[in-house]
Design an enzyme around this catalytic site. Structure first.
Site, PDB file in Angstrom:
ATOM      1  N   THR A   1       0.864  -1.178   0.000  1.00 47.82           N
ATOM      2  CA  THR A   1       0.000   0.000   0.000  1.00 47.82           C
ATOM      3  C   THR A   1       0.903   1.231   0.000  1.00 47.82           C
ATOM      4  OG1 THR A   1      -0.055   0.167   2.388  1.00 47.82           O
ATOM      5  CG2 THR A   1      -1.746  -1.177   1.377  1.00 47.82           C
TER       6      THR A   1
ATOM      7  N   GLU B   1      -5.853  -3.590  -0.545  1.00 56.70           N
ATOM      8  CA  GLU B   1      -6.237  -4.720   0.305  1.00 56.70           C
ATOM      9  C   GLU B   1      -7.417  -5.497  -0.271  1.00 56.70           C
ATOM     10  OE1 GLU B   1      -5.512  -1.690   1.231  1.00 56.70           O
ATOM     11  OE2 GLU B   1      -4.476  -1.603   3.157  1.00 56.70           O
TER      12      GLU B   1
ATOM     13  N   LYS C   1     -14.165  18.129  10.823  1.00 55.01           N
ATOM     14  CA  LYS C   1     -15.218  18.243  11.835  1.00 55.01           C
ATOM     15  C   LYS C   1     -15.342  19.697  12.251  1.00 55.01           C
ATOM     16  CE  LYS C   1     -17.088  14.976  15.020  1.00 55.01           C
ATOM     17  NZ  LYS C   1     -16.878  13.989  16.038  1.00 55.01           N
TER      18      LYS C   1
ATOM     19  N   TRP D   1     -19.859  17.087  10.453  1.00 52.88           N
ATOM     20  CA  TRP D   1     -18.834  16.612   9.536  1.00 52.88           C
ATOM     21  C   TRP D   1     -18.993  17.284   8.174  1.00 52.88           C
ATOM     22  CZ3 TRP D   1     -16.432  11.294  10.360  1.00 52.88           C
ATOM     23  CH2 TRP D   1     -16.541  10.919  11.704  1.00 52.88           C
TER      24      TRP D   1
END
Ligand code: ADP
Length: 545
Positions: A186, A331, A444, A449
């Site tokens: 990754t 993944e 935030k 959010w």
């Protein structure tokens, strides 16, 4: 009672055997590092993959040993895909855009025994070779006469001489389908990079799933151009799906600029292309500047980062190309969802359809997904509730290579393990998932959010904006407030006030960014994604007014 069907392991060698038997003359076209166009076909790829297999046996590499590639998309890389994995060794695709230090770390962590590299990367290989004592074999992907005399690499051979000396017959071994076949690290935006270790079984199931009509829809009638690099999660699995369906493949080599990609699409009658938004940005820029049109391109798969609506509209409305917005991760091999509409959505107005196309889409069969709150409770599929996106399925990792990072899974009450994607998403009643943010990029503000993707998408719709990144800045009252960092299109004029005014009416007032910061470039990672961590670092002295 057991079923009475044949039990054949799902092996990568069966893909190339199938492609050779049924599609031998179907072309594999590559733009080479040298700049010329090379023409091969599935028959030749299969023969040369068997020569690779014999050559690897000649090096006495053990089953499971890692053979790395440092290469662009091209026919030799494709031969290694099948030749290495088919013998039971593990193909490790290295990302050449990494820093040499990081690359050496990865080569050593993976215990790579051999490295096969394009000549473009000779300086990079020379920079890391001394730090990688475990690598015993260096193979330059070139003709014998192109091999540099004094490379400083011990025992360096040219790929053509190496495989050219081998017979093209080989009996592929009957491996356990759960054997490791390839691996990919990754990008390691946090901590050291970790690797997903794919198996033959996971790769074949992914190849079936990805080729389905409502996923990427690959067929023998297609000519597919993977602009997404073969070192980026196996070019999203396209080489395997292509072998399964026997379609033509077109490889761009190192030339991913708009002009080169456009010329290849037209010259090779490409019907489907796949890549990250930054690549399409360059292609669309080239087309707009030259007033060009596509004559054969029907679909383009866009994934890796959120696809801005302006891009979906440009492809769809101006060029008549269907955008397949796709989501996944290393993944996950990588495919998780693809946005193909159902009948119900096809009945919607064009504007409503665009809203659906913006979503990352529906789960491909084989991937189960859910969203959960902070306590792990499952949230409703109402298109509004958002939470951590968890996935499970046969092509999703159970653990990282060498057990790095411990057990990554989260277990539900039934004891089933789910992989937390690190993405925050909504899922609507029709099962269309929409990423609102990566969990670490969420902003935030006053307890509410704000989706950085939404803020970026609006900026990207402005004609003067080439690229936009939204990040949160510390704020004494609201905790965090969004700002948008913008790269202007060459020659375009745009002021802070003009862009902020552009947000009016397009989003709630409190979600409009507090400031616009103009920069020459936004840092991009090794897979072409915006590096918000680096960007935050670059703006560490910035203070919200
Ligand atoms: P890394 O996770 O190391 O950056 P990956 O290529 O595995 O590398 O990236 C996976 C992540 O990329 C996903 O978790 C998601 O955040 C993002 N991503 C991929 N496709 C999309 C998409 N279509 N829309 C939004 N984000 C996406």
């Amino acid at each position: 009672m057991l079923g009475q069907m044949q039990s054949q392991p799902l092996l990568i060698s069966s893909l190339i055997t199938h492609a050779e038997r049924h599609h031998a003359s179907t072309e594999i076209v590559s733009r080479r590092v040298e700049g010329d166009i090379h023409r091969s076909n599935w028959g030749q790829i299969a023969r040369r993959a068997r020569q690779v297999a014999n050559a690897l046996d000649g090096l006495h590499l053990a089953a499971g040993d890692r053979v790395a590639t440092l290469a662009w998309n091209g026919y030799r890389h494709l031969e290694l895909y099948f030749g290495v994995s088919g013998t039971g060794r593990v193909l490790h695709t290295l990302n050449p855009r990494l820093h040499p230090e990081q690359l050496a770390w990865i080569v050593n962590h993976a215990d790579d025994r051999a490295v096969c590299f394009d000549m473009t990367f000779l300086p990079l290989v020379q920079a890391v070779a001394g730090k990688c004592p475990g690598v015993k074999h260096w193979v330059a992907l070139c003709d014998a006469d192109k091999l540099p005399a004094d490379s400083g690499l011990p025992g360096l051979v040219s790929y053509e001489a190496w495989i050219g000396a081998q017979p093209d017959t080989y009996l592929w071994p009957d491996l356990d389908e759960n054997s490791a076949s390839s691996m990919c690290y990754t990008s390691g935006t946090t901590g050291n990079p970790k690797a997903a270790l794919y198996s033959h079984r996971s790769t074949l199931l992914h190849a079936y799933g990805a080729a389905l009509p409502d996923a990427l829809g690959c067929s023998a009638r297609d000519a597919i151009l993977p602009v997404v690099p073969m070192f980026h999660v196996n070019a999203w699995g396209l080489p395997y799906s292509a072998a399964a369906v026997g379609c033509k493949l077109v490889f761009p080599g190192p030339a991913m600029d708009g002009k080169s990609v456009y010329e290849l699409i037209e010259a090779e009658k490409v019907s489907m292309a796949a890549g990250v938004p930054t690549v399409w940005q360059m292609l669309l820029g080239h087309m707009q500047a030259g007033g060009l049109k596509f004559s054969t391109l029907k679909r383009t798969v866009i994934g890796g980062s959120a696809c801005p609506p302006a891009m979906i509209n440009a492809f769809h409305d101006t060029y008549g190309v269907e955008v397949l917005h796709a989501w996944g991760m290393t993944e996950m091999s990588p495919l998780g969802t693809v946005c193909t509409l159902k009948n119900a959505q096809l009945a919607l107005s064009p504007e409503e359809q665009t809203k659906v196309r913006l979503k990352q889409g529906r789960a491909v069969y084989g991937v189960d997904m859910k969203i959960v709150d902070e306590s792990g409770n499952e949230l409703p599929w109402d298109g509004k509730a958002f939470g951590d996106l968890l996935v499970r399925g046969p092509w999703i990792i159970a653990s990282y290579f060498k057990g790095e990072g411990g057990d990554p899974l989260r277990y539900d009450a039934a004891g089933k393990g789910w992989f937390p994607t690190g993405d925050v998403a909504t899922i609507d009643a029709d099962g269309f998932m929409q990423i609102t943010d990566r969990s670490k990029d969420v902003i935030k503000s006053g307890g509410e959010w704000i989706s950085s993707i939404d803020v970026e998408n609006i900026a990207m719709a402005h004609p003067a904006v080439a690229m936009a990144a939204c990040i949160g800045m510390k704020h004494p009252k609201w905790d965090e407030r969004p700002i948008v960092v913008v790269v202007k299109k060459p020659g375009a004029e745009l002021t802070r006030e003009e862009l902020l005014a552009f947000y009016e009416g397009k989003t709630a007032k409190w979600q409009i960014p507090d400031d616009v910061v103009f920069v020459d470039a936004i840092p991009l990672g090794a897979t072409g994604k915006m590096q918000k961590m680096t960007l935050r670092q670059q703006l560490k002295d910035y203070v919200l007014k």
